[in-house]
Design an enzyme around this catalytic site. Structure first.
Site, PDB file in Angstrom:
ATOM      1  N   ASP A  66     -75.161 -53.307 -83.242  1.00  0.00           N
ATOM      2  CA  ASP A  66     -75.844 -53.097 -84.468  1.00  0.00           C
ATOM      3  C   ASP A  66     -76.112 -54.503 -85.043  1.00  0.00           C
ATOM      4  O   ASP A  66     -76.813 -54.267 -86.025  1.00  0.00           O
ATOM      5  CB  ASP A  66     -74.893 -52.278 -85.246  1.00  0.00           C
ATOM      6  CG  ASP A  66     -73.455 -52.961 -85.396  1.00  0.00           C
ATOM      7  OD1 ASP A  66     -73.290 -54.123 -85.189  1.00  0.00           O
ATOM      8  OD2 ASP A  66     -72.688 -52.121 -86.319  1.00  0.00           O
ATOM      9  N   SER A  67     -75.911 -55.498 -84.432  1.00  0.00           N
ATOM     10  CA  SER A  67     -76.437 -56.746 -84.979  1.00  0.00           C
ATOM     11  C   SER A  67     -77.880 -56.837 -84.738  1.00  0.00           C
ATOM     12  O   SER A  67     -78.704 -57.721 -85.547  1.00  0.00           O
ATOM     13  CB  SER A  67     -75.749 -58.066 -84.216  1.00  0.00           C
ATOM     14  OG  SER A  67     -75.993 -57.812 -82.717  1.00  0.00           O
ATOM     15  N   ASP A 105     -73.446 -49.600 -79.985  1.00  0.00           N
ATOM     16  CA  ASP A 105     -72.460 -49.383 -81.229  1.00  0.00           C
ATOM     17  C   ASP A 105     -73.144 -48.125 -81.914  1.00  0.00           C
ATOM     18  O   ASP A 105     -74.280 -47.896 -81.952  1.00  0.00           O
ATOM     19  CB  ASP A 105     -72.914 -50.522 -82.195  1.00  0.00           C
ATOM     20  CG  ASP A 105     -71.944 -51.781 -81.952  1.00  0.00           C
ATOM     21  OD1 ASP A 105     -70.795 -51.561 -81.894  1.00  0.00           O
ATOM     22  OD2 ASP A 105     -72.546 -52.906 -82.055  1.00  0.00           O
ATOM     23  N   LYS A 135     -69.555 -47.582 -78.705  1.00  0.00           N
ATOM     24  CA  LYS A 135     -68.647 -48.779 -79.171  1.00  0.00           C
ATOM     25  C   LYS A 135     -68.467 -48.177 -80.804  1.00  0.00           C
ATOM     26  O   LYS A 135     -69.377 -48.030 -81.444  1.00  0.00           O
ATOM     27  CB  LYS A 135     -69.147 -50.098 -79.129  1.00  0.00           C
ATOM     28  CG  LYS A 135     -67.894 -51.071 -79.764  1.00  0.00           C
ATOM     29  CD  LYS A 135     -68.228 -52.454 -79.372  1.00  0.00           C
ATOM     30  CE  LYS A 135     -69.131 -53.172 -80.247  1.00  0.00           C
ATOM     31  NZ  LYS A 135     -68.951 -53.102 -81.660  1.00  0.00           N
ATOM     32  N   GLU A 137     -66.307 -49.097 -84.615  1.00  0.00           N
ATOM     33  CA  GLU A 137     -65.410 -50.027 -85.157  1.00  0.00           C
ATOM     34  C   GLU A 137     -64.335 -49.184 -86.144  1.00  0.00           C
ATOM     35  O   GLU A 137     -64.653 -48.211 -86.572  1.00  0.00           O
ATOM     36  CB  GLU A 137     -66.336 -50.830 -86.313  1.00  0.00           C
ATOM     37  CG  GLU A 137     -67.169 -51.887 -85.318  1.00  0.00           C
ATOM     38  CD  GLU A 137     -67.826 -52.743 -86.445  1.00  0.00           C
ATOM     39  OE1 GLU A 137     -67.478 -52.536 -87.722  1.00  0.00           O
ATOM     40  OE2 GLU A 137     -68.861 -53.470 -86.187  1.00  0.00           O
ATOM     41  N   GLU A 204     -62.093 -58.757 -82.576  1.00  0.00           N
ATOM     42  CA  GLU A 204     -63.096 -59.735 -83.204  1.00  0.00           C
ATOM     43  C   GLU A 204     -62.403 -60.539 -84.255  1.00  0.00           C
ATOM     44  O   GLU A 204     -61.683 -60.101 -85.164  1.00  0.00           O
ATOM     45  CB  GLU A 204     -64.075 -59.178 -83.623  1.00  0.00           C
ATOM     46  CG  GLU A 204     -65.399 -59.990 -84.326  1.00  0.00           C
ATOM     47  CD  GLU A 204     -66.733 -59.504 -84.840  1.00  0.00           C
ATOM     48  OE1 GLU A 204     -67.567 -60.169 -85.259  1.00  0.00           O
ATOM     49  OE2 GLU A 204     -66.912 -58.313 -84.428  1.00  0.00           O
TER      50      GLU A 204
END
Length: 314
Positions: A66-67, A105, A135, A137, A204
Site C-alpha cells: 500500500d506504499s 496489502d 497482507k 496490519e 516492522e
C-alpha cells in the site's frame, strides 16, 4: 508515441502468465526455505515492468504494497488508498508475475468491519486483482478476521510492530517494542496470528533482539523490515532500493542502486539533445526515402492542377 511489443522469452513456462526459468514459489517452498535457513527475499512492485524485474531477478515474494499510495499515486499517507485502486495495481503486477508468490496489502478500512466484510474485500483482491494472498496490519483485534480468511483458503501474511496504516494513532512512524511490555504485546499478537492461520509474519521497526526472538518462537517465516538480521527474510520498498523515493530515508533502508541519478541523466541528456538539434540524427535515427521517389513527389507538388484536384476532393 511508439512502444514495441514485448519479446517473450523461450524458457520453460511457470504457473504465471509469462515465461520463466524459475520454479514457482509456494507457501510450502517458503516454509522449506525457512527450515533450511535460506533467507526469503520480498520486494514491493506496483506495475508490470517492476513485477517483471522482481520475477526475472530472483525475488521470492512480490508484494503489492500500500506504499503505492505515496510512491506512485502521490498521496500523503497509505490510508488514502482505496480498494479499487489497489485492485487496479494488483492486476498490473499479476500480469508481470510468474515465479514469485504474489501478495498484496489490504487497504486501510477494507478489513475493519468484521470477518464478513474482510472476506468480501479479500475475495475481490484474489478474483479481480489476481493475487495469491493478502497482507493485513494488526494484532489481537484482527485474529477473527485472519482466521475467517484462512479457513476459506485465503493465505494471509500478518504484519505486527510498526503499522504504517496507524501512523497517526502512533504519533508517527516510531519504533515499536522497545519496552518489556511493548515487546510482550507484539509477541502475543504474533503468536495469536500464527494460531489463526497466517502463513508468514512481517515484523516492522522493532529492536533486532525482539525480531530474532519472535522468529525463534514462531513456526512460520518472519519477514523483517527494520527488525534486524535475525528474521527469516527481508522486505524493502522498490523505490527505497532504487533510490527513486524523494521522501524520508528510514534507518533500515539501504539503497542498492541509483536509478534517480540515471533518470536525471537520461532526461536532461534527452532535453539537451533535442534543444541543440543533435537528436535525432539523419544518418542513424531517421527513416529514408528513395531519392527518385522523393523527386517524383516534389514534381507532384509542383503540379498545380494536382493541388486543385486535391482541394476539390476535400
Amino acid at each position: 508515441m511508439s512502444v514495441r511489443p514485448l519479446v517473450k522469452e523461450t524458457t520453460p513456462t511457470g504457473t504465471g502468465s509469462l515465461p520463466t526459468a524459475r520454479k514457482k514459489v509456494t507457501i510450502q517452498s517458503l516454509h522449506k526455505q525457512r527450515a533450511s535457513g535460506i533467507p526469503i527475499t520480498v520486494m514491493t512492485a506496483y506495475d508490470f515492468p517492476t513485477a517483471r524485474a522482481c520475477d526475472t531477478h530472483g525475488v521470492d515474494i512480490t508484494l503489492v504494497g500500500d506504499s503505492l499510495a505515496q510512491v506512485c499515486l502521490g498521496y500523503d499517507s497509505t490510508t488514502r488508498l482505496t480498494l479499487p485502486e489497489m485492485i487496479h495495481h494488483c492486476r498490473a503486477v499479476a500480469r508481470g508475475t510468474a515465479a514469485p508468490f504474489l501478495v498484496a496489502d489490504m487497504p486501510f478500512g477494507s478489513y475493519f468491519e468484521g470477518p464478513k466484510e474482510t472476506m468480501a474485500a479479500a475475495v475481490r483482491m484474489l478474483q479481480e486483482g489476481h493475487v495469491e494472498g493478502v497482507k493485513i496490519e494488526g494484532g489481537i483485534e484482527i485474529v477473527d478476521s485472519v482466521r475467517a480468511l484462512t479457513r476459506i483458503g485465503i493465505p494471509v501474511m500478518a504484519h505486527v510492530g510498526l503499522m504504517p496504516q496507524r501512523h497517526t494513532a502512533l504519533s508517527g512512524y516510531r519504533v515499536q517494542g522497545r519496552t518489556a511490555q511493548g515487546a510482550r504485546e507484539i509477541l502475543q499478537a504474533a503468536l495469536a496470528l500464527e494460531d489463526a492461520g497466517a502463513f508468514s509474519m512481517v515484523l516492522e521497526a522493532i529492536p533486532h533482539e525482539l525480531g530474532a526472538y519472535i522468529t525463534s518462537r514462531l513456526k512460520i517465516p518472519t519477514i523483517g523490515i527494520g527488525a534486524g538480521p535475525g528474521t527469516s527474510g527481508q522486505v524493502l520498498v522498490y523505490d527505497d532500493v532504487m533510490a527513486t523515493w524523494l521522501g524520508h530515508k528510514a534507518k533500515f533502508v539501504r539503497r542498492f542502486a541509483d536509478v534517480k541519478g540515471e533518470v536525471k541523466k537520461g532526461i536532461t541528456s534527452y532535453v539537451d539533445a533535442v534543444k541543440d538539434g543533435s537528436f535525432p540524427s539523419v544518418a542513424e535515427e531517421s527513416y529514408h526515402m528513395d531519392p527518385e521517389q522523393f523527386n517524383q513527389f516534389l514534381e507532384m507538388m509542383d503540379d498545380q492542377s494536382w493541388v486543385l484536384r486535391s482541394s476539390k476532393a476535400e
